[in-house]
Design an enzyme around this catalytic site. Sequence first.
Site, PDB file in Angstrom:
ATOM      1  N   SER A 176      48.849  14.379 -40.778  1.00 45.22           N
ATOM      2  CA  SER A 176      47.827  13.563 -41.315  1.00 45.22           C
ATOM      3  C   SER A 176      47.487  12.549 -40.256  1.00 45.22           C
ATOM      4  O   SER A 176      47.632  11.751 -39.835  1.00 45.22           O
ATOM      5  CB  SER A 176      48.465  13.369 -43.031  1.00 45.22           C
ATOM      6  OG  SER A 176      47.050  11.968 -43.310  1.00 45.22           O
ATOM      7  N   TYR A 189      53.891   7.738 -47.370  1.00 43.63           N
ATOM      8  CA  TYR A 189      53.615   8.540 -47.304  1.00 43.63           C
ATOM      9  C   TYR A 189      53.022   8.207 -45.565  1.00 43.63           C
ATOM     10  O   TYR A 189      53.496   8.870 -44.246  1.00 43.63           O
ATOM     11  CB  TYR A 189      52.098   9.424 -47.859  1.00 43.63           C
ATOM     12  CG  TYR A 189      51.447   9.988 -47.294  1.00 43.63           C
ATOM     13  CD1 TYR A 189      51.721  11.263 -47.256  1.00 43.63           C
ATOM     14  CD2 TYR A 189      50.116  10.622 -46.469  1.00 43.63           C
ATOM     15  CE1 TYR A 189      51.267  12.563 -46.964  1.00 43.63           C
ATOM     16  CE2 TYR A 189      49.764  11.471 -45.585  1.00 43.63           C
ATOM     17  CZ  TYR A 189      50.357  12.841 -46.157  1.00 43.63           C
ATOM     18  OH  TYR A 189      49.692  14.000 -45.805  1.00 43.63           O
TER      19      TYR A 189
HETATM   20  N1  LIG Z   1      45.958  17.205 -49.393  1.00 40.15           N
HETATM   21  C1  LIG Z   1      45.466  16.481 -48.039  1.00 40.15           C
HETATM   22  O1  LIG Z   1      45.170  15.264 -48.284  1.00 40.15           O
HETATM   23  C2  LIG Z   1      45.968  16.344 -46.637  1.00 40.15           C
HETATM   24  C3  LIG Z   1      45.653  16.165 -45.622  1.00 40.15           C
HETATM   25  C4  LIG Z   1      46.224  14.942 -44.484  1.00 40.15           C
HETATM   26  C5  LIG Z   1      47.571  17.033 -44.600  1.00 40.15           C
HETATM   27  N2  LIG Z   1      47.973  17.237 -45.729  1.00 40.15           N
HETATM   28  C6  LIG Z   1      49.374  17.472 -45.239  1.00 40.15           C
HETATM   29  O2  LIG Z   1      49.068  19.077 -45.523  1.00 40.15           O
HETATM   30  C7  LIG Z   1      50.494  19.168 -46.015  1.00 40.15           C
HETATM   31  C8  LIG Z   1      50.565  19.654 -47.804  1.00 40.15           C
HETATM   32  O3  LIG Z   1      49.638  19.494 -48.257  1.00 40.15           O
HETATM   33  P1  LIG Z   1      48.995  20.058 -49.456  1.00 40.15           P
HETATM   34  O4  LIG Z   1      47.784  19.491 -49.725  1.00 40.15           O
HETATM   35  O5  LIG Z   1      48.799  21.456 -49.653  1.00 40.15           O
HETATM   36  O6  LIG Z   1      49.516  19.864 -50.309  1.00 40.15           O
HETATM   37  P2  LIG Z   1      50.520  19.780 -52.028  1.00 40.15           P
HETATM   38  O7  LIG Z   1      49.306  20.417 -52.499  1.00 40.15           O
HETATM   39  O8  LIG Z   1      50.799  19.034 -53.096  1.00 40.15           O
HETATM   40  O9  LIG Z   1      51.612  21.375 -51.660  1.00 40.15           O
HETATM   41  C9  LIG Z   1      52.408  20.601 -51.294  1.00 40.15           C
HETATM   42  C10 LIG Z   1      53.891  21.252 -50.764  1.00 40.15           C
HETATM   43  O10 LIG Z   1      54.563  21.340 -50.468  1.00 40.15           O
HETATM   44  C11 LIG Z   1      56.373  21.811 -50.366  1.00 40.15           C
HETATM   45  N3  LIG Z   1      56.796  21.239 -51.368  1.00 40.15           N
HETATM   46  C12 LIG Z   1      56.992  19.458 -51.300  1.00 40.15           C
HETATM   47  N4  LIG Z   1      58.483  18.940 -51.410  1.00 40.15           N
HETATM   48  C13 LIG Z   1      59.369  20.696 -50.401  1.00 40.15           C
HETATM   49  C14 LIG Z   1      60.468  20.181 -50.958  1.00 40.15           C
HETATM   50  N5  LIG Z   1      61.468  19.630 -50.807  1.00 40.15           N
HETATM   51  N6  LIG Z   1      60.414  21.236 -50.068  1.00 40.15           N
HETATM   52  C15 LIG Z   1      59.984  21.959 -49.715  1.00 40.15           C
HETATM   53  N7  LIG Z   1      58.700  22.040 -50.410  1.00 40.15           N
HETATM   54  C16 LIG Z   1      57.952  21.404 -51.185  1.00 40.15           C
HETATM   55  C17 LIG Z   1      55.029  22.257 -52.506  1.00 40.15           C
HETATM   56  O11 LIG Z   1      56.332  23.154 -53.444  1.00 40.15           O
HETATM   57  P3  LIG Z   1      57.373  22.821 -53.890  1.00 40.15           P
HETATM   58  O12 LIG Z   1      55.836  21.832 -54.799  1.00 40.15           O
HETATM   59  O13 LIG Z   1      57.443  24.387 -54.854  1.00 40.15           O
HETATM   60  O14 LIG Z   1      58.111  22.263 -53.473  1.00 40.15           O
HETATM   61  C18 LIG Z   1      53.817  22.912 -51.825  1.00 40.15           C
HETATM   62  O15 LIG Z   1      54.153  23.578 -51.574  1.00 40.15           O
HETATM   63  C19 LIG Z   1      51.618  18.380 -45.774  1.00 40.15           C
HETATM   64  O16 LIG Z   1      51.428  18.414 -44.688  1.00 40.15           O
HETATM   65  C20 LIG Z   1      50.133  16.374 -46.149  1.00 40.15           C
HETATM   66  O17 LIG Z   1      50.693  15.899 -45.863  1.00 40.15           O
HETATM   67  C21 LIG Z   1      47.545  17.411 -46.642  1.00 40.15           C
END
Ligand SMILES: NC(=O)c1ccc[n+]([C@@H]2O[C@H](COP(=O)([O-])OP(=O)(O)OC[C@H]3O[C@@H](n4cnc5c(N)ncnc54)[C@H](OP(=O)(O)O)[C@@H]3O)[C@@H](O)[C@H]2O)c1
Length: 303
Positions: A176, A189
């Site tokens: 991120s 985070y």
């Molecule tokens: N959204 C943003 O603004 C943003 C910006 C920059 C970077 N990112 C990065 O992009 C990535 C994906 O984020 P997202 O936005 O898609 O978030 P999200 O919609 O909240 O999805 C998070 C994913 O991680 C899984 N997860 C969480 N804890 C886990 C665990 N202990 N074991 C296995 N799986 C786990 C969740 O599945 P379950 O709940 O089913 O386990 C879900 O599939 C992350 O690394 C985040 O830091 C996001």
Amino acid sequence: MMDLLGACHTLLFPVQMLYHVIMASLTSLLPSRRKDLAKEVVLITGGGRGIGRHLAKEFAKQGAKKVILWGRTEKSLKETAEEITLSGAECHYFVCDVANREEVYKQAKVVREKVGDVSILVNNAAVVHGKSLMDSDDDALLKSQHINTMGQFWTTKAFLPRMLELQHGHVVCINSILSKSPIPGAIDYCTSKASSLAFMESLTLGLLDCPGVGCTTVLPFHTNTEMFQGMRVRFPQLFPPLKPEVVAQRTVDAVRADKAFLYLPWTMHALVILKSFMPQAALEEIHKFSGCYTCMNTFKGRT
Ligand SMILES: NC(=O)c1ccc[n+]([C@@H]2O[C@H](COP(=O)([O-])OP(=O)(O)OC[C@H]3O[C@@H](n4cnc5c(N)ncnc54)[C@H](OP(=O)(O)O)[C@@H]3O)[C@@H](O)[C@H]2O)c1
């Protein structure tokens, strides 16, 4: 003789630097070769929803041989796997909490036995607690560290040895931009993502002598998923959130082009450059003016 060689290396060094800068500029402008995914077995942590779900669909669409999803929630994993299977690609899912070291090693063994060797590991799973340090209880802070940082130690330790043995593999981290430019109210985070970035920078350099095995680290800006729901910046029209499908498409392309670091959007480079020379007081003003300073006050995302 050794002195002469040393002198030649020293003289060549600036030429090499110039060569790499020119080559990097040219390859960013000209279309370059993309590696074929037809033999790749891709495992995505957090593949059931959010960016992970789009990554799974994109890898399948771009021809990956098999896609494997890991996550905690069976329902979303099953739904995503069914959608990918319907599109004609092979997809498997396994419930696995990446924060649990024993479970990661156990499920990695299951994956190898049931599906085969993983050649592309995508560390995508993460959580955000979204509170300041004093408002966070210790368990919540530890949870973020375990999932966002330690999770990728365990998964990489589980799958990298076989990639090295086969001289074929790729480790991807969805990091991120907050790892480079933290905000208040998401201290868990930002800290764990900074640690995860250091992990990837170290791994990328550590793998220089390992032919056939590479790394890609993606640093996206705010993306439209459930993760940061409720977060408000001051000029959303000027800085709209990224679409998760765009993050997925650019990530798969970066893996195929063997790109080590990808900032999304590319304008995030400017933020990092500004941070390197501007006085702290000016940076604080930017945070206040842009609304980054208070953006997490309205946060109601999920963990
Ligand atoms: N959204 C943003 O603004 C943003 C910006 C920059 C970077 N990112 C990065 O992009 C990535 C994906 O984020 P997202 O936005 O898609 O978030 P999200 O919609 O909240 O999805 C998070 C994913 O991680 C899984 N997860 C969480 N804890 C886990 C665990 N202990 N074991 C296995 N799986 C786990 C969740 O599945 P379950 O709940 O089913 O386990 C879900 O599939 C992350 O690394 C985040 O830091 C996001």
